[in-house]
Write a protein that holds these residues in place. Structure first.
Motif, PDB file in Angstrom:
ATOM      1  N   GLN A  94       0.823  -1.202   0.000  1.00 12.89           N
ATOM      2  CA  GLN A  94       0.000   0.000   0.000  1.00 12.89           C
ATOM      3  C   GLN A  94       0.858   1.252   0.000  1.00 12.89           C
ATOM      4  OE1 GLN A  94      -2.296  -0.769   3.576  1.00 12.89           O
ATOM      5  NE2 GLN A  94      -3.883  -1.801   2.394  1.00 12.89           N
ATOM      6  N   ASP A  95       0.693   2.068  -1.045  1.00 12.35           N
ATOM      7  CA  ASP A  95       1.359   3.359  -1.173  1.00 12.35           C
ATOM      8  C   ASP A  95       2.872   3.225  -0.941  1.00 12.35           C
ATOM      9  OD1 ASP A  95       1.323   6.047  -1.834  1.00 12.35           O
ATOM     10  OD2 ASP A  95       1.067   6.685   0.247  1.00 12.35           O
ATOM     11  N   LEU A  96       3.479   2.236  -1.608  1.00  9.61           N
ATOM     12  CA  LEU A  96       4.899   1.938  -1.413  1.00  9.61           C
ATOM     13  C   LEU A  96       5.805   2.917  -2.138  1.00  9.61           C
ATOM     14  CD1 LEU A  96       4.823  -1.922  -2.001  1.00  9.61           C
ATOM     15  CD2 LEU A  96       4.942  -0.725   0.199  1.00  9.61           C
ATOM     16  N   THR A  97       6.870   3.298  -1.475  1.00  7.09           N
ATOM     17  CA  THR A  97       8.001   3.959  -2.105  1.00  7.09           C
ATOM     18  C   THR A  97       9.175   3.021  -1.906  1.00  7.09           C
ATOM     19  OG1 THR A  97       7.156   6.174  -1.712  1.00  7.09           O
ATOM     20  CG2 THR A  97       9.523   5.974  -2.097  1.00  7.09           C
ATOM     21  N   LEU A  98       9.809   2.639  -3.007  1.00  9.09           N
ATOM     22  CA  LEU A  98      10.904   1.671  -2.975  1.00  9.09           C
ATOM     23  C   LEU A  98      12.164   2.351  -3.472  1.00  9.09           C
ATOM     24  CD1 LEU A  98       8.936  -1.305  -4.558  1.00  9.09           C
ATOM     25  CD2 LEU A  98       9.171  -0.711  -2.136  1.00  9.09           C
ATOM     26  N   ALA A  99      13.252   2.130  -2.721  1.00  7.18           N
ATOM     27  CA  ALA A  99      14.501   2.800  -3.072  1.00  7.18           C
ATOM     28  C   ALA A  99      15.691   1.969  -2.618  1.00  7.18           C
ATOM     29  CB  ALA A  99      14.548   4.177  -2.424  1.00  7.18           C
ATOM     30  N   TYR A 100      16.806   2.204  -3.311  1.00  6.02           N
ATOM     31  CA  TYR A 100      18.101   1.683  -2.906  1.00  6.02           C
ATOM     32  C   TYR A 100      18.943   2.905  -2.566  1.00  6.02           C
ATOM     33  CZ  TYR A 100      16.693  -2.781  -4.903  1.00  6.02           C
ATOM     34  OH  TYR A 100      16.035  -3.949  -5.178  1.00  6.02           O
ATOM     35  N   ASP A 101      19.364   3.014  -1.318  1.00  7.21           N
ATOM     36  CA  ASP A 101      20.076   4.196  -0.844  1.00  7.21           C
ATOM     37  C   ASP A 101      19.239   5.427  -1.188  1.00  7.21           C
ATOM     38  OD1 ASP A 101      22.238   2.777   0.259  1.00  7.21           O
ATOM     39  OD2 ASP A 101      23.151   2.601  -1.717  1.00  7.21           O
ATOM     40  N   ARG A 102      19.743   6.296  -2.039  1.00  6.15           N
ATOM     41  CA  ARG A 102      18.999   7.525  -2.370  1.00  6.15           C
ATOM     42  C   ARG A 102      18.331   7.460  -3.735  1.00  6.15           C
ATOM     43  NH1 ARG A 102      23.085  12.077   0.048  1.00  6.15           N
ATOM     44  NH2 ARG A 102      23.170  11.135   2.101  1.00  6.15           N
ATOM     45  N   ARG A 103      18.424   6.306  -4.406  1.00 10.73           N
ATOM     46  CA  ARG A 103      17.843   6.164  -5.748  1.00 10.73           C
ATOM     47  C   ARG A 103      16.446   5.560  -5.632  1.00 10.73           C
ATOM     48  NH1 ARG A 103      17.382   2.641  -9.978  1.00 10.73           N
ATOM     49  NH2 ARG A 103      18.481   0.960  -8.948  1.00 10.73           N
ATOM     50  N   THR A 104      15.436   6.362  -5.833  1.00  9.06           N
ATOM     51  CA  THR A 104      14.050   5.905  -5.762  1.00  9.06           C
ATOM     52  C   THR A 104      13.715   5.124  -7.026  1.00  9.06           C
ATOM     53  OG1 THR A 104      13.439   7.776  -4.378  1.00  9.06           O
ATOM     54  CG2 THR A 104      11.648   6.642  -5.540  1.00  9.06           C
ATOM     55  N   VAL A 105      13.105   3.950  -6.834  1.00  4.71           N
ATOM     56  CA  VAL A 105      12.733   3.079  -7.951  1.00  4.71           C
ATOM     57  C   VAL A 105      11.240   3.190  -8.244  1.00  4.71           C
ATOM     58  CG1 VAL A 105      12.671   0.677  -8.725  1.00  4.71           C
ATOM     59  CG2 VAL A 105      14.619   1.499  -7.400  1.00  4.71           C
TER      60      VAL A 105
END
Length: 164
Positions: free
Chosen positions: A20-31
């Motif tokens: 639900q309403d996910l924000t996915l990122a690696y370090d500072r790079r948002t995917v």
């Protein structure tokens, strides 16, 4: 998969797994941002998209291998991050694109390791475990490979062994 306009997914008894309403990122790079997804129970779900759009990242987040920067992942209506690892392992499986088996392990031994989350504290092997391993290898067509080393198999055979 940088963004999704889907509205948040309401938990529902038929929805085993939701993001639900996910924000996915690696370090500072948002995917991905504001991504919501629902995987229905007893379903075959396919995630399709171009290379490097975030498909594997989404699967990692849904399987608790990657903590979302924002939003929540629910398994059977509960935050997956709050569930014990064994409970998650009994309920959810993920087969990565490239799985690496330990050196010198046979097909039967690798499949048997999948029984670990279902065993008690003393990890005693049972007739039920043996039966389930045999049934799993038969269902995936790898029973005849039981005594072969996993690293000797073709790519397709290895995938079936991991599924078993």
């Amino acid at each position: 998969m940088a963004s999704s306009s889907a509205s948040p997914v309401a938990p529902d008894a038929r929805q085993r797994l939701t993001g639900q309403d996910l924000t996915l990122a690696y370090d500072r790079r948002t995917v991905a941002e504001h991504l919501s997804v629902s995987i229905p129970d007893h379903s075959f779900t396919v995630v399709v998209g171009p290379n490097a759009c975030g498909k594997s990242t989404l699967l990692r987040a849904l399987s608790r291998m990657l903590k979302p920067t924002a939003g929540s992942v629910l398994l059977d209506g509960q935050a997956i991050s709050s569930l014990p690892a064994k409970k998650v392992a009994r309920t959810l499986g993920l087969l990565p694109q490239s799985s690496i088996a330990p050196d010198g392990i046979t097909v039967a031994d690798l499949v048997a390791r999948g029984r670990y989350p279902h065993q008690g504290l003393l990890r005693q092997w049972s007739e039920t475990d043996e039966r389930i391993v045999d049934e799993s290898m038969a269902a995936t067509g790898v029973a005849e490979l039981a005594d072969r080393f996993v690293d000797e198999l073709s790519g397709g055979q290895r995938q079936r062994v991991w599924i078993a």
